[in-house]
Design an enzyme around this catalytic site. Structure first.
Site, PDB file in Angstrom:
ATOM      1  N   ALA A 170     110.961  57.672 116.494  1.00  0.00           N
ATOM      2  CA  ALA A 170     109.679  57.899 117.609  1.00  0.00           C
ATOM      3  C   ALA A 170     108.499  58.555 116.745  1.00  0.00           C
ATOM      4  O   ALA A 170     109.000  59.254 115.603  1.00  0.00           O
ATOM      5  CB  ALA A 170     110.099  59.191 118.609  1.00  0.00           C
ATOM      6  N   LYS A 171     107.300  58.341 117.107  1.00  0.00           N
ATOM      7  CA  LYS A 171     106.134  59.060 116.102  1.00  0.00           C
ATOM      8  C   LYS A 171     105.913  60.221 116.686  1.00  0.00           C
ATOM      9  O   LYS A 171     104.961  60.335 117.380  1.00  0.00           O
ATOM     10  CB  LYS A 171     105.127  57.978 116.196  1.00  0.00           C
ATOM     11  CG  LYS A 171     104.601  57.208 114.980  1.00  0.00           C
ATOM     12  CD  LYS A 171     103.651  56.433 115.169  1.00  0.00           C
ATOM     13  CE  LYS A 171     102.416  56.686 114.235  1.00  0.00           C
ATOM     14  NZ  LYS A 171     102.580  56.981 112.695  1.00  0.00           N
ATOM     15  N   VAL A 172     106.698  61.276 116.359  1.00  0.00           N
ATOM     16  CA  VAL A 172     106.881  62.553 116.939  1.00  0.00           C
ATOM     17  C   VAL A 172     105.803  63.377 116.020  1.00  0.00           C
ATOM     18  O   VAL A 172     105.853  63.536 114.926  1.00  0.00           O
ATOM     19  CB  VAL A 172     108.251  63.228 116.802  1.00  0.00           C
ATOM     20  CG1 VAL A 172     107.972  64.720 117.473  1.00  0.00           C
ATOM     21  CG2 VAL A 172     109.117  62.511 117.677  1.00  0.00           C
ATOM     22  N   TYR A 176     105.558  65.289 111.356  1.00  0.00           N
ATOM     23  CA  TYR A 176     104.295  64.877 110.374  1.00  0.00           C
ATOM     24  C   TYR A 176     104.427  66.303 109.449  1.00  0.00           C
ATOM     25  O   TYR A 176     103.609  66.206 108.423  1.00  0.00           O
ATOM     26  CB  TYR A 176     103.494  64.566 110.915  1.00  0.00           C
ATOM     27  CG  TYR A 176     103.494  63.069 111.141  1.00  0.00           C
ATOM     28  CD1 TYR A 176     103.117  61.872 110.357  1.00  0.00           C
ATOM     29  CD2 TYR A 176     104.227  62.514 112.353  1.00  0.00           C
ATOM     30  CE1 TYR A 176     103.558  60.702 110.600  1.00  0.00           C
ATOM     31  CE2 TYR A 176     104.678  61.048 112.591  1.00  0.00           C
ATOM     32  CZ  TYR A 176     104.085  60.310 111.562  1.00  0.00           C
ATOM     33  OH  TYR A 176     104.506  58.718 111.860  1.00  0.00           O
TER      34      TYR A 176
END
Ligand code: PMP
Length: 329
Positions: A170-172, A176
């Protein structure tokens, strides 16, 4: 000597206050799409996002969003993992993304950022009993990481987050922090990008891009189970390599030393596109020149994203209705 890190960089060029964004169910100037400092997502990184590119085709006088449906599908998957309920359907989200691009009247390559986050002013560590918000903004965008002759990268001392700690597919937003630590260190040490190993010491990906090796004419990339993001450009490159170049593509675990032994090395991602890597930890990749397979893939990708390869026309969604567009920026 410790590098002075206090020097600030300018904000993203082209991201202007009066660009058109989407927030709270309507289009508005970016300056009005603001949040409270107590916002959960700001405090804890409890959000997810997408990075989408649209490419301007001067030949067609058209802006094409690349793999729109794939990005929207991944956004919905990321939201599901974080228990974020989006207030619109997939089709409606596609329409909103196209509307943001269209209302800005861009005639250049752009980057589009949908973002959803836990928006209640709350310090409670929950994903469930809390409100969600959703926004889209966009800006003109050229290269993300580029150097004539290929990127110089290092293996980061920061290990890539493990899927058992933060969901890597998932691009949580919060994950980052891991990417920023690796990327920032790499830049301060004079490199263009960082490659990241998983905690077990095998190659995962770059700070915000997937990685491919070429060895003996075969293409190798770490499998989805090695803590990578399910890259949409990665899929595109695998398809081009198999279909257009007839190459064998292996998704398999890559040990640290094998990175140094590659004939070619390249990164793939929405931001980075396809970028050759010509040195790792100050060791040249083969002769230190971008390799022929990398360059062939980059050139095909560059054509496909502007709808110049008919076999891949379905990758490209036009922003403007042909007659409606009168041009501006
Ligand atoms: N890994 C990470 C951590 C990323 O942020 C990105 C950029 N979205 C990628 C890989 C590449 O993914 P994509 O090709 O879908 O942009």
């Amino acid at each position: 000597m410790v590098t002075d890190t206090r020097q600030t960089r300018p904000p993203t060029p082209g991201l202007t206050d009066d660009s058109v964004a989407y927030f709270k169910g309507r289009l508005c100037p970016l300056r009005d799409a603001t949040v409270n400092v107590a916002t959960h997502g700001l405090n804890y990184g409890t959000g997810c996002f997408e990075g989408i590119r649209a490419y301007w085709s001067p030949d067609d006088e058209q802006l094409y969003v690349l793999k729109l449906r794939e990005h929207v599908d991944r956004f919905f998957r990321s939201c599901a993992v974080l228990r974020i309920a989006l207030p619109l359907t997939r089709d409606e989200l596609c329409e909103v993304i196209l509307a943001v691009a269209r209302e800005n009247r861009y005639r250049s390559d752009i980057y589009i950022r949908p973002i959803a986050f836990k928006s209640s002013p709350s310090i409670k560590l929950t994903l469930s009993t809390i409100e969600d918000s959703f926004a889209v903004f966009a800006f003109p965008f050229g290269h993300y990481a580029h150097r004539e002759g290929g990127l110089h990268v290092c293996l980061s001392p920061w290990r890539r987050i493990d899927d058992t700690a933060i969901p890597t597919r998932a691009k949580v937003s919060g994950s980052y922090v891991n990417a920023a630590l690796a990327s920032d260190d790499a830049h301060l040490n004079g490199y263009d990008e960082a490659l990241m190993l998983s905690a077990n010491g095998t190659l995962s990906e770059a700070s915000s891009a997937n990685v491919f090796l070429v060895r003996g004419g075969e293409i190798i990339t770490p499998p989805l189970s090695d803590n990578i993001l399910e890259g949409i450009t990665r899929d595109a490159v695998i398809e081009l390599a198999r279909r257009e170049l007839g190459l064998l593509v292996q998704e398999r675990t890559v040990g640290r030393t094998e990175i140094y032994l590659a004939d070619e090395l390249f990164l793939t991602g929405t931001g980075v596109q396809i970028e050759p890597v010509t040195s790792v930890d100050q060791r040249l990749v083969a002769t230190g020149q971008p390799g022929p397979i990398t360059m062939a893939l980059a050139s095909m990708y560059g054509a496909a994203v502007r709808r110049a390869m008919p076999a891949y026309a379905s990758w490209c969604t036009p922003v403007y209705a042909q007659r409606e567009f009168t041009g501006a920026h």
